[in-house]
Design an enzyme around this catalytic site. Structure first.
Site, PDB file in Angstrom:
ATOM      1  N   ASN A 190       0.800  -1.227   0.000  1.00  0.00           N
ATOM      2  CA  ASN A 190       0.000   0.000   0.000  1.00  0.00           C
ATOM      3  C   ASN A 190       0.831   1.274   0.000  1.00  0.00           C
ATOM      4  O   ASN A 190       0.364   2.306  -0.442  1.00  0.00           O
ATOM      5  CB  ASN A 190      -0.958   0.003   1.195  1.00  0.00           C
ATOM      6  CG  ASN A 190      -0.317  -0.462   2.468  1.00  0.00           C
ATOM      7  OD1 ASN A 190       0.189  -1.589   2.546  1.00  0.00           O
ATOM      8  ND2 ASN A 190      -0.307   0.379   3.473  1.00  0.00           N
ATOM      9  N   CYS A 203      12.440   5.914   8.541  1.00  0.00           N
ATOM     10  CA  CYS A 203      13.697   5.576   9.182  1.00  0.00           C
ATOM     11  C   CYS A 203      13.868   6.126  10.578  1.00  0.00           C
ATOM     12  O   CYS A 203      14.968   6.465  10.976  1.00  0.00           O
ATOM     13  CB  CYS A 203      14.859   6.025   8.293  1.00  0.00           C
ATOM     14  SG  CYS A 203      14.749   5.283   6.680  1.00  0.00           S
TER      15      CYS A 203
HETATM   16  N1  PLP Z   1      -4.721  -3.981   3.578  1.00  0.00           N
HETATM   17  C1  PLP Z   1      -4.198  -3.016   2.804  1.00  0.00           C
HETATM   18  C2  PLP Z   1      -3.063  -3.349   1.891  1.00  0.00           C
HETATM   19  C3  PLP Z   1      -4.715  -1.715   2.847  1.00  0.00           C
HETATM   20  O1  PLP Z   1      -4.182  -0.778   2.074  1.00  0.00           O
HETATM   21  C4  PLP Z   1      -5.803  -1.451   3.721  1.00  0.00           C
HETATM   22  C5  PLP Z   1      -6.353  -0.100   3.837  1.00  0.00           C
HETATM   23  O2  PLP Z   1      -5.694   0.890   3.613  1.00  0.00           O
HETATM   24  C6  PLP Z   1      -6.307  -2.489   4.510  1.00  0.00           C
HETATM   25  C7  PLP Z   1      -5.753  -3.744   4.411  1.00  0.00           C
HETATM   26  C8  PLP Z   1      -7.457  -2.266   5.482  1.00  0.00           C
HETATM   27  O3  PLP Z   1      -8.652  -2.079   4.806  1.00  0.00           O
HETATM   28  P1  PLP Z   1     -10.007  -1.606   5.546  1.00  0.00           P
HETATM   29  O4  PLP Z   1      -9.876  -0.130   5.687  1.00  0.00           O
HETATM   30  O5  PLP Z   1     -11.106  -2.020   4.620  1.00  0.00           O
HETATM   31  O6  PLP Z   1     -10.093  -2.280   6.841  1.00  0.00           O
END
Ligand code: PLP
Length: 400
Positions: free
Chosen positions: A159, A339
Site C-alpha cells: 500500500n 527511518c
Molecule cells: N490492507 C491493505 C493493503 C490496505 O491498504 C488497507 C487499507 O488501507 C487495509 C488492508 C485495510 O482495509 P479496511 O480499511 O477495509 O479495513
C-alpha cells in the site's frame, strides 16, 4: 497559487465513489432495507439480492459462491484469515510466515498472537524481510517454512510503495513444500491494493484465502471480502449468528455488498485500458520528477509496481511539511516519515528498504506517496511538478 485546484493523488488511501455505484447503492438503501434473515417476502427478496451479488463476485474471482465471505472491510478479512485459521489448527506451537511490509492489519494481528498470555497455545511468527526493491524473495519464504507452519500471509501489492509481490511463485513453493512434507500450509494474500490493476482469478494465483475491500475500488467503505477456498480449515472470530456460512456473524450489509459488486464489475471492465493509461502516466511522472530541480529517490522496484503508485524520498525536507504545502495548493497526497526506528510515526515499509548500502535512510527524511486514479491527467501531474519545484525552492532555504 489558487487553493481551488483539486488534484487528488491519494487513491491508495481511499477512492471516490463511482457515480454508477452511488446510484445502485441509493436504490438499495431506500428499497431493500429488510433483513436477509427474515422469512417474509421482503426479507426473502433481500436474501435473493445478497446471493445474486455473491454469485457475481464469485464469477469475477473464478470462485464458488460459498467461498465468498462478506466482512466489514479488509482489516476484518485479514483478522479472520489469520485468527480463523490459527484457531482451527492443533499444533502446540503454531508458526506463521509473513513479510516485514504487510499492512498493519496483518502485522499487528501476528504480533497480538505472538504475545498471547502463556497458558494458551504458543504462536511463532517469522517476518521475512523484503529485498531493497521492496519485493520478497519466494525462496526466502520457502526457507522459512517449518513442519508446524500453519499459515503464510503475503500481500499481493504494497500500500505504500506499490511493489507487486510474487504471489504465484510463493504459492508454488508452498504447494511443493506441502507435497513433499505432507503438510497443509494455508496461503493468504491481502489483495486490497491489487484488485484495481492485477489479475484476480484465485485458481491461477494459487491462494487459499484472499482479502480486499470496496473502498479502494471506487465503492463504499465498510465492506470487504474474504475469499475462502473450499475445505480450508477456518472458524469464525465474530460470534452471534449463522450468517456467511457460519464464518461471520451479524446482519449482512446489503447496501455495501451491492456497492462492492458494482464497483468490482466496473473495475474489471476497465482494468486493461486503465492499467495501460496509468503506466504511461506513472512513468511520465517518474521521468519528470527525476529531471526536476531537486534530488529524489524512488522507493520500491521501478517496474514491478502498481500502475498508479509513485513513492519518493526527498532528502532533508520533512515529508509532512511537503504534504501540507501541496495541500495548500489543492494537491492531495500522503506521506510517511521514514527511518525513525522506534518512532511509531515512522514508516516501517520505507525502513524495510534501508538495509545494506541503501542510502535512502537518513533520520528525519520521509516519503511522499502519489497514488494516481481514474481522474488523473497529464496536466495534473505537470501542475504537481511545477508546484513541488516552487515549494522546494522555498523550503530549501530553510533546510540547507
Ligand atoms: N490492507 C491493505 C493493503 C490496505 O491498504 C488497507 C487499507 O488501507 C487495509 C488492508 C485495510 O482495509 P479496511 O480499511 O477495509 O479495513
Amino acid at each position: 497559487m489558487s487553493k481551488s485546484i483539486k488534484i487528488y493523488l491519494d487513491n491508495a488511501g481511499a477512492t471516490p465513489i463511482d457515480p454508477t455505484v452511488f446510484q445502485v447503492i441509493q436504490k438499495v438503501l431506500k428499497e431493500n432495507f429488510a433483513n436477509p434473515g427474515s422469512i417474509h417476502d421482503l426479507g426473502v427478496n433481500s436474501k435473493k439480492i445478497l446471493e445474486e451479488n455473491r454469485a457475481i463476485i464469485a464469477r469475477i474471482l473464478g470462485a464458488h459462491s460459498d467461498e465468498i465471505i462478506f466482512t466489514s472491510g479488509a482489516t476484518e478479512a485479514n483478522n479472520l484469515a489469520i485468527m480463523g485459521v490459527l484457531s482451527k489448527s492443533f499444533f502446540d506451537i503454531q508458526h506463521i510466515v509473513t513479510t516485514n511490509i504487510e499492512h498493519s492489519s496483518v502485522l499487528e494481528t501476528c504480533r497480538y498472537l505472538e504475545n498471547l498470555p502463556v497458558g494458551g497455545r504458543k504462536i511463532e511468527v517469522t517476518y521475512v524481510p523484503v529485498e531493497e526493491n521492496g519485493i520478497v524473495d519466494p525462496k526466502k519464504i520457502k526457507k522459512a517454512l517449518k513442519p508446524n507452519t500453519v499459515l503464510v500471509s503475503v500481500m499481493y501489492a504494497n500500500n505504500e510503495i506499490g511493489t507487486i509481490e510474487p504471489i504465484e511463485e510463493i504459492a508454488k513453493e508452498i504447494r511443493h513444500y506441502n507435497k513433499i512434507n505432507s503438510t497443509k500450509i494455508i496461503f493468504h494474500t491481502d489483495a486490497v491494493q491489487a484488485i484495481n490493476y492485477l489479475p484476480i482469478k484465485v485458481e491461477k494465483l494459487g491462494i487459499d484465502l484472499l482479502s480486499f475491500n470496496a473502498g479502494k475500488i471506487y465503492g463504499p467503505k465498510g465492506i470487504g471480502i474474504l475469499y475462502v477456498k473450499r475445505n480450508t480449515p477456518i472458524i469464525s472470530i465474530i460470534h452471534g449468528g449463522a450468517q456467511e456460512f457460519g464464518l461471520r456473524a451479524g446482519t449482512e450489509n446489503l447496501v455495501g455488498v451491492v456497492g462492492l459488486t458494482e464497483a468490482l464489475k466496473i473495475t474489471e471492465k476497465i482494468k486493461e485500458k486503465e492499467v495501460k493509461r496509468l503506466i504511461k502516466l506513472r512513468d511520465y511522472f517518474i521521468i519528470k520528477l527525476s529531471k526536476s530541480l531537486f534530488d529524489i529517490k524512488i522507493n520500491g522496484d521501478l517496474k514491478k509496481r502498481l500502475p498508479n503508485n509513485v513513492n519518493i524520498t526527498i532528502p532533508k525536507i520533512p515529508s509532512d511539511l511537503l504534504v501540507l504545502e501541496l495541500s495548500a495548493r489543492g494537491i492531495y497526497v500522503s506521506e510517511k516519515s521514514a527511518c525513525k526506528s522506534g518512532d511509531k510515526a515512522g514508516s516501517y515499509v520505507i525502513l524495510a528498504l534501508c538495509s545494506g548500502n541503501n542510502k535512502i535512510c537518513k533520520k528525519g527524511e520521509g516519503s511522499l506517496r502519489f497514488s494516481l486514479g481514474r481522474e488523473t491527467s497529464k496536466a495534473d501531474l505537470d501542475y504537481v511538478i511545477k508546484s513541488l519545484n516552487e515549494i522546494l525552492q522555498k523550503l530549501k532555504r530553510w533546510y540547507n
